[in-house]
Design a protein around this motif. Structure first.
Motif, PDB file in Angstrom:
ATOM      1  N   SER A   1     -35.319  -5.610  51.406  1.00 23.06           N
ATOM      2  CA  SER A   1     -35.025  -7.032  51.376  1.00 23.06           C
ATOM      3  C   SER A   1     -35.048  -7.607  52.794  1.00 23.06           C
ATOM      4  N   PRO A   2     -35.908  -8.575  53.045  1.00 20.32           N
ATOM      5  CA  PRO A   2     -35.973  -9.188  54.382  1.00 20.32           C
ATOM      6  C   PRO A   2     -34.654  -9.870  54.741  1.00 20.32           C
ATOM      7  N   ALA A   3     -34.034 -10.511  53.771  1.00 16.42           N
ATOM      8  CA  ALA A   3     -32.782 -11.222  54.058  1.00 16.42           C
ATOM      9  C   ALA A   3     -31.722 -10.241  54.545  1.00 16.42           C
ATOM     10  N   GLU A   4     -31.656  -9.106  53.852  1.00 12.89           N
ATOM     11  CA  GLU A   4     -30.671  -8.106  54.227  1.00 12.89           C
ATOM     12  C   GLU A   4     -30.986  -7.562  55.625  1.00 12.89           C
ATOM     13  N   ALA A   5     -32.281  -7.362  55.868  1.00 12.85           N
ATOM     14  CA  ALA A   5     -32.685  -6.855  57.180  1.00 12.85           C
ATOM     15  C   ALA A   5     -32.265  -7.822  58.271  1.00 12.85           C
ATOM     16  N   LEU A   6     -32.508  -9.104  58.023  1.00 17.48           N
ATOM     17  CA  LEU A   6     -32.194 -10.098  59.042  1.00 17.48           C
ATOM     18  C   LEU A   6     -30.689 -10.165  59.301  1.00 17.48           C
TER      19      LEU A   6
END
Lengths: 364, 532
Positions: A35-40
């Motif tokens: 998940s990009p959101a989680e990564a960010l």
């Protein structure tokens, strides 16, 4: 006539590039099923969410400020110094030799002495490519790259055979004397009565880096030498016409550049490791190129870009620690940022310039 | 074509007609409501100062820019020219000031470049060879089709450009400042070619700032000023003075007014100056020259005969890898011709000023602001700073004064040099060098690419410096300029001084012979000023 306002040139363009790089990074993260959101959020939390994160971010940023300034100064003389890595490594040797050989009773004495050692060794390592470029026309990109390898090999030999304490299995120098350890920002905060950044390596070198930014700005835009460096960088025939010696400027600019790269060692070698270890620079010399590019060769830009890359470094480390995103992906993200802010600069700049021209026309 | 052709000249459709063309770049109105009618089979001159909008107009015609308003008619039919391919298809050919040739291609390859038919080159090449032979016969356009372009002289390269346009069946040929790089003989040849083309019914538009050429070759002439077309007249019914006034918007002195020179003591003495360049070619073959205080010595000659090298040696930066020998004295003191002491900063300390031939490559840093350029070369001067720091306030104050005194427009210290017009760029250089009050001023091509109004101004300043008792070495490829400005003239050819002349005692024909390397009269052997 300027094509667009200065703020758009120095802030908006890199910001849009950055957003584009982030968007593509997000796609890559999606593609590997994360998940990009989680990564960010992990990156932001890890790098900026606590004083601990900030401590590391600023520590990395300090390295990048020095190497970024090094690339920037050379760039103004139209010299592409890719040798920051080797010059910073040699700076580390200079720091180690000064601190291990001189009996320095206090860090306040050790710091200037170490700075002289670091800058002198870094500058000396840049001198040979500079001389070859100025006198023999050997391209500085090639020679500085080669000098990175020579520096790595030389340091390897010196650490293993000369600086390694008797009986140690570790290819590293002895620890520097206790009296020469630099104050950490956490210690300084404590002295001021609050807790900040415990157990982080960021130290007083950060302030040295900030002062270096100011001095480099003064040098390039306020001194006669800076005038000559810029003039030579813009046009060599014009420099000759004006009586500016290309040999002299090439050598001086590279000495300053190498010295700045070397100064990084007061942060990583003196401030953090407190001894000289193998491969202490860890690629900061190369990051400096991206930092200078993204910072548009201005000290303020270098400072901001160094912060960004410090964030990427620290946030990336956190990403590897807390998610199943592989550490290598951080390199992909960094590469995308470099690609968009450096190499693909015009992709954003040109349409933006058109937009501003069109807006101005409508306004006029 | 629907109309009947050619019975009444005014009734026939014009080759090109522009109606109300306007084009703005941001706040700058480059072209404003331009009307222009160019008749078929004529040579039409377009004249105007730099920045008057000539190039913009031609770029619109060639499809590089889209006009904001207005209409273009080619052969009577409205045409929207979106790119250069449209222009070429409509029969418009363009010969640029800076040639667009591939230097390491042959003439033939350059001609078919972009007009290849099919995937294989050979058929196109042999077709081009045939066409070329025919064109060569028709118009005196002789060029060896198999020669590599970089080996051709500038004049021949220009012919290749013209051939390129004709090969693409251009009926309308636009030439932008075509004689800027040519010798007088080459220019004459070009004009004969143009006349031949006109005789064949081609239409030619000639953009130039040289009034003499307009008078010599055009049938009609249009004058542009500040983006507007201020007049279109028959050439036979006008005069150079009237055209100059139309261009500048006020009366202009075409000839320099100056009193007789009062030469004093010798300032510059050059003895047997030789230069062998890095490739081993002797570029200067024993130059002897003297210039006295209060005297302008003009050096005439086709460019590339050693003038550049002479200026560079005197200016303190001989070409890289060259060997210089001989003796040069300024005010009796020898100038170092090699080694570390031979540099431009040292020369300035010895009282030399230098307005270089190429202001954009040497005289200015184009990205620097006007005030930074005012300090350029003198950035070590004590009044421009304290210690290692530059005093921006002092430099700006000085720059503002120079900009005002030399009428630099726009009068802005902070504008980058590249944003000034050619004439105003040159004024910045001239102001910087002249106001240092040098004992010897080296000047290369002072008015190249400079508009008429600024030329008059720059010439005046040069004469003033002479009248203040300074020595001036003037190098120019503009013979008119040398003739009107110099107190004494020397002609350079192939690294030698072919002879010296006094402006009153000679003709352009005589000088032309010397410039071509023909050693004419023996009167030059003992010039009185030589014995000093």
């Amino acid at each position: 006539m300027e094509k667009m306002p200065k703020w758009a040139d120095v802030l908006l363009t890199p910001l849009i590039s950055l957003v584009l790089a982030m968007a593509i990074s997000a796609l890559v993260i999606l593609a590997i099923g994360e998940s990009p959101a989680e990564a960010l959020t992990t990156m932001i939390d890890g790098a900026l969410g606590s004083s601990y994160g900030w401590g590391f971010t600023l520590y990395y940023a300090t390295n990048f400020i020095f190497t970024g300034l090094a690339v920037m100064v050379a760039y103004h003389a139209s010299l592409f110094n890719i040798g920051g890595e080797g010059q910073a490594a040699m700076g580390g040797l200079g720091v180690a030799l000064v601190l291990l050989s001189l009996p320095l009773p206090h860090w306040a004495l050790a710091l200037p002495a170490a700075m002289i050692g670091a800058a002198a060794f870094g500058a000396a390592w840049a001198l040979i490519p500079a001389w070859l470029q100025a006198k023999r026309g050997s391209h500085i990109v090639i020679t500085t790259i080669m000098f990175n390898f020579i520096a790595a090999a030389a340091l390897n030999y010196i650490l293993v055979n000369l600086l390694r304490p008797v009986g140690s299995m570790d290819p590293a120098s002895a620890r520097f004397p206790e009296s020469t350890h630099l104050p950490k920002l956490s210690d300084m905060a404590l002295a001021l009565g609050f807790e900040w950044g415990d157990n982080t390596p960021v130290n007083i070198s950060f302030f040295v880096a900030v002062i270096a930014c100011i001095l480099v700005w003064l040098l390039i835009w306020r001194t006669r030498l800076g005038f000559e460096i810029r003039a030579f960088g813009k046009s060599e025939p014009a420099a000759l016409y004006a009586g500016i010696s290309p040999v002299r400027i090439t050598i001086i600019a590279m000495l300053i550049s190498g010295g700045l790269a070397g100064l990084m060692a007061i942060n990583n070698v003196m401030g953090e490791a407190e001894r000289l270890v193998l491969n202490a620079v860890e690629g900061a010399g190369f990051i400096g190129i991206a930092v200078a590019l993204m910072g548009r060769n201005h000290p303020l830009g270098v400072f901001l870009a160094a912060l960004l890359f410090g964030f990427l470094y620290q946030g990336g480390g956190e990403l590897a620690l807390w998610t199943s995103i592989p550490r290598e992906l951080i390199i992909v993200i960094q590469a995308l940022v470099i690609l968009f802010t450096g190499a693909l600069d015009n992709m954003v700049r040109v349409p933006l310039e058109r937009m501003f021209m069109a807006m101005r026309k409508r306004g006029a | 074509m629907t109309q009947t052709q050619g019975r009444l000249e005014t009734a026939a459709p014009a080759a090109i007609e522009l109606r109300g063309i306007s084009k703005a770049f941001g706040p700058v109105q480059a072209n404003r409501d331009i009307h222009l009618r160019v008749e078929r089979g004529t040579i039409h001159g377009i004249i105007g100062e730099n920045g008057a909008g000539k190039s913009t107009l031609m770029s619109i015609l060639y499809g590089f820019y889209k006009p904001d308003a207005g209409e273009i008619l080619v052969g009577g039919r409205p045409l929207t020219i979106t790119d250069s391919q449209t222009a070429i298809r409509a029969g418009i050919g363009m010969v640029f000031q800076h040639f667009k040739l591939v230097p390491n291609f042959t003439v033939l390859e350059n001609i078919i470049l972009g007009a290849e038919e099919g995937r294989l080159l050979r058929p196109s090449l042999s077709k081009a060879r045939g066409v070329l032979r025919q064109l060569a016969q028709e118009y005196e356009l002789n060029v060896d089709p198999d020669e590599v372009v970089e080996n051709l002289s500038v004049g021949h390269q220009q012919r290749v450009e013209i051939l390129k346009a004709l090969y693409r069946q251009a009926d309308i040929l636009i030439l932008d400042e075509p004689t800027g790089v040519l010798t007088p003989a080459e220019a004459d040849h070009l004009f004969r070619i143009l006349e031949g083309l006109r005789a064949e019914g081609k239409t030619i538009i000639l953009i130039t700032h040289k009034l003499r050429e307009i008078m010599e070759i055009t049938d009609t002439v249009s004058v542009m000023r500040r983006g507007e077309m201020v007049a279109s007249v028959k050439t036979a019914e006008t005069s150079p003075e009237e055209l100059a006034e139309l261009m500048v918007g006020r009366k202009v002195l075409l000839n320099v007014e100056k009193a007789l020179a009062q030469p004093g003591k010798p300032v510059l003495e050059i003895r047997n100056l030789r230069l062998v360049d890095a490739a081993g070619v002797e570029r200067l073959r024993g130059i002897d020259l003297d210039i006295r205080a209060g005297e302008i010595l003009g050096i005439a000659g086709v460019s590339g005969n050693g003038q550049t090298q002479l200026l560079e040696i005197l200016g303190g930066y001989p070409p890289k890898g060259s060997t210089v020998s001989g003796e040069v004295r300024v005010n009796g003191a020898p100038l170092p011709l090699g080694g570390a002491a031979c540099n431009a900063a040292e020369r300035r300390r010895q009282g030399l000023g230098h307005i270089p031939e190429d202001r954009q490559a040497e005289g200015l840093i184009m990205d620097f602001s006007a005030w930074e350029n005012v300090a350029f070369g003198y950035h070590d001067a004590p009044e421009y700073g304290r210690g290692p720091l530059m005093d921006r306030v002092a430099i700006r104050r000085d720059a503002e004064g120079k900009i005002a005194r030399f009428d630099v427009r726009p009068p802005s210290c902070d504008l980058a040099a590249r944003n000034f017009s050619g004439g105003n760029q040159q004024k910045i250089v001239v102001a910087r060098e002249i106001e240092r009050n040098p004992d010897l001023l080296l000047i290369g091509q002072p008015t190249r690419g400079v508009d008429i109004g600024a030329i008059e101004f720059i010439h005046k300043r040069i004469v003033e410096l002479r009248d203040a008792g300074k020595a001036i070495l003037l190098v120019s490829v503009e013979l008119d300029e040398i003739m009107s400005l110099s107190d004494r003239m020397a002609v350079m050819f192939d690294g030698r001084i072919m002879g010296e002349r006094l402006p009153g005692d000679t003709t352009t024909g005589d000088l032309g012979l010397l410039m071509a390397g023909v050693d004419a009269a023996p009167q030059t052997q003992d010039n009185p000023s030589r014995e000093s």
